[in-house]
Structures are given as C-alpha cells and as structure tokens.
Write an enzyme that holds these catalytic residues in place. Structure first.
Site, short mmCIF file in Angstrom:
data_model
loop_
_atom_site.label_atom_id
_atom_site.label_comp_id
_atom_site.label_asym_id
_atom_site.label_seq_id
_atom_site.Cartn_x
_atom_site.Cartn_y
_atom_site.Cartn_z
N CYS A 210 0.87 -1.18 0.00
CA CYS A 210 0.00 0.00 0.00
C CYS A 210 0.91 1.23 0.00
CB CYS A 210 -0.88 -0.03 1.24
SG CYS A 210 -1.88 1.45 1.48
N CYS B 241 -1.98 15.39 2.66
CA CYS B 241 -3.14 15.35 1.77
C CYS B 241 -3.94 16.62 1.98
CB CYS B 241 -4.00 14.13 2.11
SG CYS B 241 -5.43 13.91 1.02
N CYS C 268 -10.61 15.03 4.68
CA CYS C 268 -11.65 14.14 5.22
C CYS C 268 -11.53 14.08 6.74
CB CYS C 268 -11.52 12.73 4.63
SG CYS C 268 -11.71 12.71 2.84
N GLU D 173 -4.04 11.83 -2.05
CA GLU D 173 -5.13 11.58 -3.01
C GLU D 173 -4.47 11.39 -4.38
OE1 GLU D 173 -8.39 10.95 -3.48
OE2 GLU D 173 -7.83 11.09 -5.57
N SER E 179 -7.32 4.20 -5.35
CA SER E 179 -8.45 4.67 -4.55
C SER E 179 -8.52 6.19 -4.60
CB SER E 179 -8.27 4.19 -3.11
OG SER E 179 -9.36 4.58 -2.33
N LEU F 210 -16.54 6.33 -0.96
CA LEU F 210 -17.88 6.93 -1.03
C LEU F 210 -18.36 7.38 0.36
CD1 LEU F 210 -20.08 7.50 -3.16
CD2 LEU F 210 -21.11 5.32 -2.55
N HIS F 211 -18.41 6.44 1.27
CA HIS F 211 -18.67 6.72 2.69
C HIS F 211 -20.01 7.38 3.01
CE1 HIS F 211 -14.59 5.51 2.98
NE2 HIS F 211 -14.02 6.67 2.78
N ASN G 253 -11.64 2.92 11.47
CA ASN G 253 -10.50 2.67 12.35
C ASN G 253 -10.24 3.92 13.18
OD1 ASN G 253 -9.82 0.04 11.31
ND2 ASN G 253 -9.12 1.09 9.46
N1 SAH Z 1 -7.30 9.67 -0.92
C1 SAH Z 1 -7.64 8.39 -1.47
C2 SAH Z 1 -6.68 7.32 -1.05
C3 SAH Z 1 -6.72 6.97 0.42
S1 SAH Z 1 -7.19 5.32 0.55
C4 SAH Z 1 -9.08 8.06 -1.13
O1 SAH Z 1 -9.73 8.87 -0.47
O2 SAH Z 1 -9.58 7.05 -1.56
C5 SAH Z 1 -7.55 5.17 2.21
C6 SAH Z 1 -8.96 4.67 2.42
O3 SAH Z 1 -9.21 4.60 3.84
C7 SAH Z 1 -9.99 5.61 1.86
O4 SAH Z 1 -11.09 4.88 1.41
C8 SAH Z 1 -10.35 6.41 3.08
O5 SAH Z 1 -11.56 7.07 2.96
C9 SAH Z 1 -10.35 5.35 4.15
N2 SAH Z 1 -10.22 5.85 5.50
C10 SAH Z 1 -9.70 7.02 5.89
N3 SAH Z 1 -9.71 7.12 7.22
C11 SAH Z 1 -10.25 5.98 7.68
C12 SAH Z 1 -10.50 5.48 8.98
N4 SAH Z 1 -10.20 6.20 10.05
N5 SAH Z 1 -11.05 4.26 9.09
C13 SAH Z 1 -11.34 3.52 7.99
N6 SAH Z 1 -11.10 3.93 6.73
C14 SAH Z 1 -10.57 5.15 6.59
#
Ligand code: SAH
Length: 341
Positions: A97, A104, A108, A157, A188, A212-213, A287
């Site tokens: 990974c 970033c 988020c 990102e 991602s 997406l979330h 997490n």
């Molecule tokens: N910026 C990109 C790549 C990061 S991938 C993206 O947003 O996809 C990391 C993944 O973990 C993303 O899906 C992100 O939203 C998710 N993520 C971030 N914080 C998290 C957390 N505390 N617990 C679980 N997933 C999380």
C-alpha cells in the site's frame, strides 16, 4: 531523480553523459533492486560520483510489524519528508500500500493523512521506490518478484497528483521493470470526477476504488469536504464511463461511522443509489485515529448492515482490518513517525 525515468529515458540520460548503453541497464537494475548508490559494485567510482546528484537517496527510519504480519515502514526521502507504506500478506501473495503525496489536502474528517494538510506531491520514482524496497525486503528480484499487488491507498489523493501517479502506473507495469499488471493495481480516490474520466481516456485500466462513505451528498458533506465540489451522481457517471472504457468493475469503500452513516436506512438508500451497477461495496468499520472524535461500529453490526446490502442485490463484504495495532490500517497513515513503538 533517476527512478522517475523509464529505461528509454535512462538510455538517453546515459548517452548524454557519453557513456556506453550497457551502463543504463546496469543502473536500471540497481535502481529496481532498491540498491543505494553505495551498494552498487559494478560501476566505476567516478561514474558513481557523477550519478550521485540524480541517484535517489533514502533512509528507512522504522519498520513496525503487526501481530497479523502486516508491516508498516516510515521512509525518509531526500528532502527529509517522511512517508509511510504498508505491506500486507494475503494467501495469494503480498500487497504493498503506497503513499502518493506527503500529507493530503482533501481534509476528510476521519483520516489521519490529512492532519497538517498537503506538504508536497511524490514523484513517480518516489512512489515506485516504496514497492521496490518491500520487494527487496521480501527477498524478491526484478524477474522473481515477490510483491504481487499494489494499492494506492496510503497517504494522499492519487488523482490530485495525476501526472506523477500515472507515470508511476506506467513504470510499474512496464515489462522492462518489475512488470506488475494494472489488473493487480487498485487506485483509490475520494472522487475527483474529471481525473477519473481522464484516467480512462489515457488508457489506464487499474481497479478503480471510490471512497464513497455516504449514501447521499448531505451525509457525505459532513465528513468529506470534496462532497461540496463533486456530487455522488457525477462520481457515479464518471464510474460508468470508466467501466465502459475498461470493463473493470468499480469498488466502493464505505467506512462505517457511528451515528453518521451506519444506520439501516443508510444501507437501504445506498442500495438504491448503486442498484444495477456492476460494482462491489467494501464496508469498513471506521479505524480509530486519536486526533479525530469519530467512532467506528462493532464488526457484528457491520455484518448485519452488509446483509441488508446483499438482500437488496448489492455485492458487498466487510473488509478485514489489518495492521490496526501499528496504525497501519485504512486512514491511519501519516507523514511523520506514527504508530505504536
Ligand atoms: N485519498 C484516497 C486514497 C486513500 S485510501 C481516497 O480517499 O480514496 C484510504 C482509504 O481509507 C480511503 O477509502 C479512506 O476514505 C479510508 N479511511 C480514511 N480514514 C479511515 C478510517 N479512520 N477508518 C477507515 N477507513 C478510513
């Protein structure tokens, strides 16, 4: 930096230095074996001195190992920036990974990678280096590669660093180098719509994963500032476009946050939104990130919510969380030395 170059570009570099072509292959092999300049034994000393301004320099500051075998590395780059990358062991092989930026700027609310904002983009070679170092640690070589899969899911990102990330995809999937097929690479993104389309137009065919979330824009805006720029509707139509061009099923990541997006109603709405699409949903109980006060949910409840999606015709799984004890799980990577020591 020499790792940013393809073999052809390295050939040109070497010929500009007035050197024979075989030197390019020697340098290329050393780079892909993640050898430091000092570790190279088959180049004359004066050539090594000549190369030193362009040859990558790095330092592995720390490697933490989780109870489940996941490893997390803190890597110091030439300018002193620190990036984290993770190695995950699966039945079928090893996944690295990688981080794509130092920090970033997406902001988020649940993610540790955004703390402190964006420091800088990583170059293609700096992203590649993370994979090559793990391949070396695993005892792999260029032809006998041990890393089987790569996910662009570390800090940063990827589509906010489009040029370098796509150069990286080209380098890592090139038969000249370690030749990891794009089918074994997942990118991602939080959903930068124009660059999703551009990725398809530029002929890439990695697995596209969308963070997406949320089932609607209102809920998404609560935790993801990018939701103020791009609507879910537009992200989905960019995904359809990507699917048309590549034939690759899109994956949606959905981190379950207590009291925000993890109700039965949220799952029903999500099923409606995704209905009829060739896609898969990965549910991940959030997490923990110590600076953030959002909470995950119990795994048992995650399985229950997953069942609701499946009953409504959406392919879904609850993702296994790996490396949480070393802060190596999703959303826990940062641009400083993090994690349990
Ligand atoms: N910026 C990109 C790549 C990061 S991938 C993206 O947003 O996809 C990391 C993944 O973990 C993303 O899906 C992100 O939203 C998710 N993520 C971030 N914080 C998290 C957390 N505390 N617990 C679980 N997933 C999380």
């Amino acid at each position: 930096m020499l790792l940013d170059f393809s073999l052809e570009e390295l050939n040109n570099y070497v010929s500009d230095l007035g050197l024979p072509k075989f030197r390019a292959k020697q340098i290329f092999d050393a780079l892909y074996m993640a050898k430091t300049l000092e570790e190279i034994t088959n180049l004359p000393k004066d050539l090594k001195e000549n190369l030193s301004k362009d040859y990558p320099k790095w330092e592995i500051l720390k490697i933490l190992e989780s109870k489940d075998g996941t490893k997390k590395m803190a890597l110091k780059l030439q300018d002193g920036s620190i990036v984290e990358s993770v190695l995950l062991k699966y039945k079928y092989g090893y996944t690295v990974c990688v981080s794509t930026q130092v920090g970033c700027r997406m902001g988020c609310k649940f993610c540790a990678s955004t703390i402190g904002g964006l420091k800088r983009n990583l170059s293609a070679g700096e992203i590649l280096l993370q994979v090559l170092i793990y391949n070396k640690i695993l005892g792999g070589t260029i032809k006998d590669r041990k890393v089987t899969n790569v996910v662009l899911m570390g800090c940063g990102e990827p589509l906010d660093n489009y040029e370098n990330v796509t150069k990286f995809l080209t380098l890592i999937s090139s038969p000249d180098g370690i030749n990891i097929s794009q089918r074994n690479i997942s990118l991602s993104t939080c959903g930068l719509v124009p660059n999703i389309r551009r990725l398809a137009d530029d002929g890439f065919n990695v697995t596209l994963t969308i963070s997406l979330h949320a089932p609607n824009d209102e809920i998404r805006k609560k935790t993801m500032p990018i939701a103020n720029v791009y609507k879910i509707k537009d992200i989905l139509s960019a995904c359809d476009y990507y699917f048309e061009k590549t034939g690759r099923r899109v994956i949606f990541e959905y981190s379950l946050i207590d009291g925000v997006n993890a109700s039965e109603e949220n799952m029903l709405e999500l099923s409606k939104v995704l209905k009829g699409r060739s896609c898969h949903v990965n549910l991940i109980p959030l997490n923990s990130v110590k600076e953030k006060n959002l909470m995950g949910i119990e795994r048992k409840r995650a399985y229950y919510l997953c069942g609701i999606l499946e009953k409504n015709g959406i392919s879904a799984t609850v993702r296994r969380t790996m490396g949480e004890d070393i802060e190596g799980a999703c959303g826990q990577l940062r641009n400083k030395l993090g994690g349990a020591v």
